[in-house]
Write an enzyme that holds these catalytic residues in place. Structure first.
Site, short mmCIF file in Angstrom:
data_model
loop_
_atom_site.label_atom_id
_atom_site.label_comp_id
_atom_site.label_asym_id
_atom_site.label_seq_id
_atom_site.Cartn_x
_atom_site.Cartn_y
_atom_site.Cartn_z
N SER A 1 0.86 -1.17 0.00
CA SER A 1 0.00 0.00 0.00
C SER A 1 0.90 1.22 0.00
O SER A 1 2.11 1.12 0.15
CB SER A 1 -0.87 0.01 1.25
OG SER A 1 -0.08 0.33 2.36
N LYS A 2 0.27 2.37 -0.13
CA LYS A 2 1.00 3.64 -0.17
C LYS A 2 1.93 3.81 1.04
O LYS A 2 2.92 4.52 0.98
CB LYS A 2 -0.01 4.80 -0.21
CG LYS A 2 -0.41 5.16 -1.63
CD LYS A 2 0.56 6.19 -2.19
CE LYS A 2 0.29 6.51 -3.65
NZ LYS A 2 1.47 7.10 -4.30
N ARG A 3 1.56 3.13 2.15
CA ARG A 3 2.35 3.27 3.37
C ARG A 3 3.80 2.85 3.16
O ARG A 3 4.72 3.47 3.68
CB ARG A 3 1.77 2.36 4.46
CG ARG A 3 0.96 3.04 5.54
CD ARG A 3 0.43 2.00 6.52
NE ARG A 3 -0.18 0.86 5.84
CZ ARG A 3 0.37 -0.36 5.76
NH1 ARG A 3 1.53 -0.60 6.32
NH2 ARG A 3 -0.26 -1.33 5.12
N THR A 4 3.99 1.76 2.42
CA THR A 4 5.34 1.21 2.32
C THR A 4 6.03 1.52 0.99
O THR A 4 7.17 1.16 0.78
CB THR A 4 5.32 -0.32 2.54
OG1 THR A 4 4.16 -0.85 1.91
CG2 THR A 4 5.28 -0.65 4.01
N ASP B 1 5.42 3.55 -3.24
CA ASP B 1 4.49 3.93 -4.30
C ASP B 1 3.89 2.67 -4.91
O ASP B 1 4.59 1.67 -5.07
CB ASP B 1 5.24 4.71 -5.38
CG ASP B 1 5.64 6.08 -4.87
OD1 ASP B 1 4.77 6.77 -4.34
OD2 ASP B 1 6.82 6.44 -5.00
#
Ligand code: GLU
Length: 490
Positions: A253-256, A258
């Site tokens: 996800s965007k958390r880890t 792009d």
């Protein structure tokens, strides 16, 4: 059915091309090319609210950027056109009608209220939420009468009894009980068919032989296999590619990092590195070789070698790989890739690129050793554009320059020695040799001079050779920077 391999990539143009989707496309494409088959592109644009032409164009551009081409598709046409799913709606409706007539599907007139109450009850009883099949009992003639009278209905698939098995190319033998497959909705009450229905209609019509897609679709496969059989079609072979996980082992996800391919393109990841890295998400050339080309992928790709364990998307490894590719590029090509980033960072004007080209190439040739992606370029060369008397010093660089308390004085002496030589236009190579002799005479070691000199010229603790930097800055700016450091470090 033909014996030729026919695979497809079927993106929904409802967002940017996800890197997981790019990997799916790449593996399908490689499989087709390896087996002399056809690779199709089908745009699944049946959600009019979320699909846009802009996303579609971006997806096509992303695939092309990776070097993927398609034999049939929306822009190139082909024997099974149209390749936009939304344009195939008549065919989907006809298929639904045929299934209703054969009794493989039935109209369900249950109201929202009834379905909601049923679901609530199932929840209380801790049962899986599923339709209770009440409308299966409505005779076809009565259902047709009610539909003609305008009563709203959905079309449901009549799931047969028994169990279904398939051999997944990645996951091996998979068996599921049909009873666990709900009488799912094929056509909604607004007349629009659902994903599971249209994807099978189109895959049948387009003679698709193999479906390789992300593991998140595994849950749909039982429904689809049963549907193929109900339609009298042989199901294709399936292969479900492992999920791409972040380094936290959760779904990417965007958390880890792009998640859109375009983000990596915009950040200046070399294209070949992106291809190589995507391949490593679930596949390996052999146990040892991590760097390989698209050609090597095509020559060696086998779906059976795809691992079913989740693939960890390690961004540090991606950057490392990007750097390996970046450094292999001929300097002129590399400069073409990096220069736009220097322009957008405001370091160089677009119209100056031609006149500064040789200078930029010389800087880049040295700095690329410490770069991973093209967009690293401006940060690597920003020091060359700083004001000479306000050059920011990194703390490490300044600490090195001040070590032992004697280095600033040595730099001052060196400045006096260097000034006339710079003024006389002495070349860097000759200055470097002369400096060594000068240090020997003073019984000083190289780092005692080079560390403060490096700080003076670049403000950084590491980087290219000091005399290269002197050449790039030119005599006047080099002299000014050293003089400024002598003052600041005193
Ligand atoms: N349009 C679907 C998606 O983007 C295709 C899934 C499939 O390959 O069956 O996920």
């Amino acid at each position: 059915m033909t014996d030729t391999v026919r695979v497809r990539f079927a993106p929904s143009p409802t967002g940017k091309l996800h890197i997981g989707g790019a990997r799916t496309a790449l593996f399908n494409w490689a499989y087709a090319r390896r087996h002399g088959g056809k690779f199709l592109l089908r745009i699944e644009d049946t959600d009019p609210e979320r699909s846009t032409k802009e996303y579609e164009r971006a997806i096509l551009a992303g695939l092309r950027w990776l070097g993927i081409d398609w034999d049939e598709g929306p822009d190139v046409g082909g024997p099974y056109a149209p390749y936009h799913q939304a344009q195939r709606i008549d065919r989907h409706r006809a298929a639904a009608q045929a299934m209703l007539a054969r009794g493989e599907a039935y109209r369900c007139f249950c109201s929202h209220e009834r379905l909601d109450a049923m679901r609530a009850e199932q929840e209380v009883e801790h049962q899986a939420s599923a339709y209770d099949q009440r409308c299966r009992a409505v005779p076809l003639a009565e259902a047709e009468r009610r539909a003609a009278a305008g009563e709203p209905f959905v079309v449901r698939f009549r799931v047969p009894q028994g169990s279904t098995s398939l051999v997944d190319h990645v996951r091996g033998d998979v068996t599921f009980q049909n009873a666990e497959v709900d009488d799912w909705i094929m056509v909604r009450s607004d007349g629009n068919p659902t994903y599971n229905f249209v994807v099978v209609c189109d895959d049948v019509d387009m003679r698709i032989t193999h479906v390789f897609r992300g593991e998140e679709h595994l849950i749909n496969t039982p429904k689809q296999v049963l549907l193929y059989r109900a339609m009298g079609a042989k199901p294709p072979e399936f292969g479900h590619l492992p999920l791409m996980l972040g380094t936290d082992r959760k779904k990417l996800s965007k958390r880890t990092g792009d998640t859109a391919l375009q983000d990596y393109q915009e950040k200046g990841y070399p294209k070949d590195a992106v291809v190589n890295f995507l391949c490593l998400q679930g596949w390996a050339l052999n146990g040892t070789q991590e760097i390989f080309s698209l050609d090597e992928l095509v020559r060696n790709f086998d779906i059976a070698d795809v691992s079913k364990a989740g693939a960890v998307f390690d961004i540090d490894k991606f950057r490392w790989l990007a750097g390996e590719y970046l450094r292999k590029e001929p300097i002129e090509t590399l400069l073409d890739h990096c220069a736009p980033f220097a322009v957008s960072a405001g370091l160089v004007k677009a119209e100056e690129l031609a006149s500064k080209r040789a200078w930029l190439a010389s800087v880049l040739a040295a700095e690329k050793e410490r770069m991973h992606v093209y967009s690293d370029f401006p940060a690597r060369i920003a020091y060359l554009f700083a004001k000479d008397d306000e050059l920011p010093y990194e703390p490490d660089a300044e600490a090195n320059a001040r070590k032992h308390g004697t280095r600033a004085a040595l730099l001052a002496d060196f400045a006096a020695w260097l000034a006339p030589r710079l003024a006389a236009g002495e070349a860097s190579a000759s200055l470097r040799d002369a400096m060594k002799a000068w240090l020997q005479e003073r019984k000083a070691k190289m780092p005692e001079l080079l560390q403060p000199l490096r700080c003076a010229l670049s403000g950084r603790a590491g980087g290219p050779d000091c005399f290269d930097m002197i050449a790039w800055l030119g005599p006047e700016r080099s002299r000014a920077r050293i003089a400024s450091a002598v003052r600041r470090l005193a």
